[in-house]
Design an enzyme around this catalytic site. Structure first.
Site, short mmCIF file in Angstrom:
data_model
loop_
_atom_site.label_atom_id
_atom_site.label_comp_id
_atom_site.label_asym_id
_atom_site.label_seq_id
_atom_site.Cartn_x
_atom_site.Cartn_y
_atom_site.Cartn_z
CE LYS A 1 -2.78 -0.57 11.80
NZ LYS A 1 -2.09 0.52 11.09
CE1 TYR B 1 -1.78 -4.23 11.86
CE2 TYR B 1 -4.10 -4.77 11.72
CZ TYR B 1 -2.99 -4.14 11.20
OH TYR B 1 -3.09 -3.44 10.03
CB ILE C 1 -0.95 0.01 1.22
CG1 ILE C 1 -1.90 -1.17 1.17
CG2 ILE C 1 -1.75 1.31 1.26
CD1 ILE C 1 -2.81 -1.27 2.38
#
Length: 288
Positions: free
Chosen positions: A167, A163, A15
């Site tokens: 986030k 994770y 990305i």
């Protein structure tokens, strides 16, 4: 450096590379902030050749090292860099427990602590109309912020737990930072790329061949996943939007229940104390 730069962290592939290529295609001056210079230089050359944009610089940045982050900030400050947009794209999801060079659990240390410290270092180089874009994830919905958030605890480590909470924390921080920087005219938003075909979704187990066959063909490409960050960072109308989450070309406010929660306030206060402590401690160390 007298241009208005767009900085993309983790731009050496997936990305991040797609974001950088799209911005370069617009003729915008870029700084690729990457950990692995040997891997990243060919990417820089590829972007230049593909877009014809020669204003693409590569600078070293390791979000797992407080010293590297502070050095990066000092380098741009000393060179008089002006920042139009900071795209906090870099992130990790570690299969096994690990620690950064400063003793933090790696996923939280890189995704949250490193990203926040970098952002704080670069805000003084921004101006009205600048933008901060931080990558969030659908996993934020299952994340939990607990009093042990900043602790490095190997027992019971799970990759998705680490994770998802990193986030969620970035989303909460984005909401509060947007409020703080509103008087300065700096837009602060999150970008959700969705589920993207990248190495991050590799499980390193027997399920990977099946996922490659039945799952990967139906999820977003890096180029599709990059649209959210590109929209937030470079679309003209996006400069007036702040405190929201971009999903492709659409955006919606971060829920007020998150912005004003006691959880968000606790995280903000603890983060501010930690960032101040790390900055002073590292600057006080003698340089070799």
């Amino acid at each position: 450096m007298n241009k208005d730069y767009y900085i993309v962290t983790g731009a050496s592939g997936s990305i991040g590379q797609a974001i950088a290529e799209a911005l370069a295609q617009q003729g915008l001056p870029l700084i690729l902030a990457c950990r692995n210079m040997a891997k990243s230089e060919p990417v820089r050359q590829q972007i230049i050749e593909k877009t014809g944009n020669k204003e693409v610089k590569l600078l070293p940045l390791d979000l797992a090292s407080i010293h590297s982050i502070l050095h990066f900030g000092e380098m741009l400050t000393n060179e008089g860099c002006s920042i139009k947009a900071l795209i906090n794209n870099a992130g990790v999801m570690c299969k096994d427990f690990g620690q950064t060079t400063d003793g933090f659990e790696t996923t939280v240390g890189v995704n949250y602590i490193g990203t926040v410290l970098l952002t704080q270092q670069l805000i003084p180089l921004m101006h009205p109309g600048s933008r901060i874009v931080t990558t969030t994830s659908l996993t934020r919905y299952i994340g939990k912020i607990e009093p042990s958030f900043f602790d490095s605890i190997p027992h019971g480590y799970k990759r998705f737990k680490a994770y998802s909470k990193s986030k969620l924390a970035l989303t909460l921080y984005t909401a509060r930072l947007a409020q703080e920087l509103q008087p300065r005219g700096i837009a602060v938003n999150a970008a959700d790329p969705g589920i993207v075909d990248s190495d991050m979704i590799t499980m390193h187990s027997w399920v990977d061949p099946l996922a490659n066959l039945f799952f990967r063909p139906f999820i977003s490409t890096p180029q599709q996943g990059a649209i959210s960050a590109i929209s937030a960072a470079s679309f003209p109308d996006s400069s007036k939007i702040s405190g929201e989450i971009f999903n492709k070309k659409h955006h919606a406010p971060i829920p007020a229940s998150l912005k004003n929660s006691s959880q968000t306030l606790w995280l903000w206060n603890e983060t501010e104390k930690l960032v101040a402590k790390l900055s002073e401690k590292t600057k006080a160390q003698p340089q070799l």
